[in-house]
Design a protein around this motif. Structure first.
Motif, PDB file in Angstrom:
ATOM      1  N   ASN A 106       0.861  -1.227  -0.110  1.00  0.00           N
ATOM      2  CA  ASN A 106      -0.027  -0.252   0.116  1.00  0.00           C
ATOM      3  C   ASN A 106       0.948   1.222  -0.045  1.00  0.00           C
ATOM      4  OD1 ASN A 106       0.822   0.518   3.027  1.00  0.00           O
ATOM      5  ND2 ASN A 106      -0.657  -1.185   3.200  1.00  0.00           N
ATOM      6  N   GLU A 107       0.248   2.402   0.360  1.00  0.00           N
ATOM      7  CA  GLU A 107       1.100   3.581   0.109  1.00  0.00           C
ATOM      8  C   GLU A 107       2.043   3.885   1.335  1.00  0.00           C
ATOM      9  OE1 GLU A 107      -1.569   6.811  -0.419  1.00  0.00           O
ATOM     10  OE2 GLU A 107      -2.279   6.194  -2.418  1.00  0.00           O
ATOM     11  N   THR A 108       1.659   3.020   2.266  1.00  0.00           N
ATOM     12  CA  THR A 108       2.564   3.386   3.678  1.00  0.00           C
ATOM     13  C   THR A 108       3.431   2.391   3.983  1.00  0.00           C
ATOM     14  OG1 THR A 108       0.993   2.261   4.934  1.00  0.00           O
ATOM     15  CG2 THR A 108       0.737   4.851   4.605  1.00  0.00           C
ATOM     16  N   PHE A 109       3.434   1.193   3.137  1.00  0.00           N
ATOM     17  CA  PHE A 109       4.179  -0.044   3.561  1.00  0.00           C
ATOM     18  C   PHE A 109       5.063  -0.435   2.430  1.00  0.00           C
ATOM     19  CE2 PHE A 109       5.485  -4.478   3.847  1.00  0.00           C
ATOM     20  CZ  PHE A 109       5.979  -4.533   5.301  1.00  0.00           C
ATOM     21  N   GLU A 137      11.962 -14.492  12.518  1.00  0.00           N
ATOM     22  CA  GLU A 137      11.726 -13.220  12.678  1.00  0.00           C
ATOM     23  C   GLU A 137      11.625 -12.878  14.183  1.00  0.00           C
ATOM     24  OE1 GLU A 137       7.645 -14.180  11.466  1.00  0.00           O
ATOM     25  OE2 GLU A 137       9.628 -15.195  11.151  1.00  0.00           O
ATOM     26  N   ALA A 138      12.019 -11.644  14.687  1.00  0.00           N
ATOM     27  CA  ALA A 138      11.833 -11.126  15.969  1.00  0.00           C
ATOM     28  C   ALA A 138      10.383 -10.966  16.496  1.00  0.00           C
ATOM     29  CB  ALA A 138      12.713 -10.020  16.264  1.00  0.00           C
ATOM     30  N   THR A 139       9.587 -10.537  15.674  1.00  0.00           N
ATOM     31  CA  THR A 139       8.297 -10.386  15.824  1.00  0.00           C
ATOM     32  C   THR A 139       7.436 -11.121  14.670  1.00  0.00           C
ATOM     33  OG1 THR A 139       8.074  -8.270  14.870  1.00  0.00           O
ATOM     34  CG2 THR A 139       8.595  -8.406  17.193  1.00  0.00           C
ATOM     35  N   TRP A 140       5.961 -11.007  15.169  1.00  0.00           N
ATOM     36  CA  TRP A 140       4.996 -11.558  14.216  1.00  0.00           C
ATOM     37  C   TRP A 140       4.950 -10.510  13.000  1.00  0.00           C
ATOM     38  CZ3 TRP A 140       1.647 -15.791  14.192  1.00  0.00           C
ATOM     39  CH2 TRP A 140       1.842 -16.470  15.235  1.00  0.00           C
ATOM     40  N   SER A 141       4.792 -11.268  11.855  1.00  0.00           N
ATOM     41  CA  SER A 141       4.685 -10.586  10.697  1.00  0.00           C
ATOM     42  C   SER A 141       3.533  -9.735  10.659  1.00  0.00           C
ATOM     43  CB  SER A 141       4.629 -11.446   9.435  1.00  0.00           C
ATOM     44  OG  SER A 141       5.740 -12.242   9.349  1.00  0.00           O
ATOM     45  N   SER A 142       3.208  -8.761  10.021  1.00  0.00           N
ATOM     46  CA  SER A 142       2.445  -8.020   9.874  1.00  0.00           C
ATOM     47  C   SER A 142       1.233  -8.118   8.704  1.00  0.00           C
ATOM     48  CB  SER A 142       2.617  -6.215   9.629  1.00  0.00           C
ATOM     49  OG  SER A 142       3.182  -6.226   8.254  1.00  0.00           O
ATOM     50  N   THR A 143       0.108  -7.659   8.787  1.00  0.00           N
ATOM     51  CA  THR A 143      -0.924  -8.017   7.951  1.00  0.00           C
ATOM     52  C   THR A 143      -0.634  -7.423   6.451  1.00  0.00           C
ATOM     53  OG1 THR A 143      -2.630  -7.663   9.369  1.00  0.00           O
ATOM     54  CG2 THR A 143      -3.388  -7.737   7.034  1.00  0.00           C
ATOM     55  N   SER A 144       0.321  -6.562   6.310  1.00  0.00           N
ATOM     56  CA  SER A 144       0.748  -5.952   5.207  1.00  0.00           C
ATOM     57  C   SER A 144       1.618  -6.989   4.330  1.00  0.00           C
ATOM     58  CB  SER A 144       1.598  -4.458   5.354  1.00  0.00           C
ATOM     59  OG  SER A 144       0.663  -3.575   5.989  1.00  0.00           O
TER      60      SER A 144
END
Length: 327
Positions: free
Chosen positions: A219-222, A292-299
């Motif tokens: 998207n425009e932000t990721f 990965e250190a944290t869960w992946s994002s929905t993006s």
């Protein structure tokens, strides 16, 4: 006992008739009178919705869908190639059943599977698309006995829990698990014990030559720092388990050379291979399977799905062009 054995096929037939809509049967007769289809299958609702909203899928004006056994099979075309796409649902049982229904009721030339996966290979990262050459089911185990002598076993197929003790390795009451082969039944062949299933070589060659630009931004932000890539010829594993463990991720890569992990691919591949139908898998990397250190994002999930679909659509388009030139 003898009466029950005789009545069982009649019971199965009875329930089959209840589940099968006669209207669907008439529609299938019309559909199968046309040229063969390419089956496109996916496991998540969002992935099915993405096909419909991609702008690439053109629904059939005569028969846009057929409902069978609780599943909707969408009919139309992608880049002038006749296709039927269907949502399988998650994990191996749903995937295998859906593909078998597809093969039993539609005249198909091949199966294209797309979706997301976790990466067990550090050379593959978010948004990359894997088109594996080999797929295995790594969710079938024989549990080894504690303190048993396993010197005669192939250590490459055994996961010993004691080796992962913290702070030090050693013995563990859970002992370990030995990975099992699968019984593979194919038309015209005797049953084989197999671990790796090999993707159709001709289709894999087409995938190797694909020219497709994958998306870097969902998207425009990721946006990712680099443009993802399509990688062919690696190994993939399937299990009815969502892998989110760095140690197990490393084990799969070091012991079996696995690059991606998912929950459906091996079932889809085995079901298609049984009658000799060509099949191929496109899986976009949405997470690092616990690396990965944290869960992946929905993006990241969205981007992985978008890229896998782009590669699958490009493949279908090229396949159609090659068939046109050959005819």
């Amino acid at each position: 006992m003898e009466i029950k054995i005789q009545r069982l096929p009649l019971l199965l037939l009875f329930f089959s008739v209840l589940c099968f809509n006669p209207t669907s049967g008439r529609l299938l007769s019309v559909v199968n009178a046309r040229k063969p289809l390419i089956g496109l299958v996916m496991s998540y609702i969002t992935e099915a919705e993405a096909v419909g909203s991609s702008g690439e899928f053109v629904p059939s004006s005569k028969t846009p869908f057929v409902d069978l056994y609780g599943r909707r099979f969408h009919l139309g075309s992608i880049r002038n190639v006749s296709v039927v796409y269907v949502l399988t649902g998650q994990r191996r049982l749903n995937a295998g059943i859906t593909v078998q229904i597809l093969l039993d009721h539609f005249k198909v030339d091949g199966i294209v599977h797309y979706g997301t996966a976790g990466s067990a290979n550090n050379s593959m990262s978010f948004g990359d698309v894997s088109v594996p050459k080999y797929v295995a089911f790594t969710g079938s185990w024989t549990w080894t006995k504690f303190n048993s002598d396993s010197r005669n076993d192939d250590s490459s197929s055994i996961l010993k829990f004691g080796e992962y003790n913290v702070p030090n390795g050693g013995e563990n009451l859970l002992s370990g698990i030995k990975f099992k082969t699968e019984e593979f039944y194919a038309v015209g062949k005797s049953m084989e014990e197999v671990f790796w299933l090999e993707i159709n070589s001709k289709w894999l060659q087409i995938a190797q030559n694909l020219k497709v630009k994958l998306e870097r931004c969902s998207n425009e932000t990721f946006c990712l720092p680099t443009t993802p890539k399509v990688v062919t010829g690696l190994k993939a594993s399937t299990a009815d388990i969502f892998c989110d463990n760095a140690a197990y991720r490393q084990f799969l890569f070091e012991k079996f050379g696995v690059s991606t992990v998912d929950e459906e691919s091996s079932a889809i591949v085995m079901t298609a291979m049984s009658p000799g139908v060509p099949v191929i898998v496109f899986r976009g990397v949405s997470d690092l399977a616990g690396g990965e250190a944290t869960w992946s994002s929905t993006s990241l999930m969205d981007l992985a799905s978008i890229n896998a679909l782009k590669a699958a659509i490009e493949f279908i388009g090229v396949l159609g062009k090659q068939k046109s030139l050959a005819s």
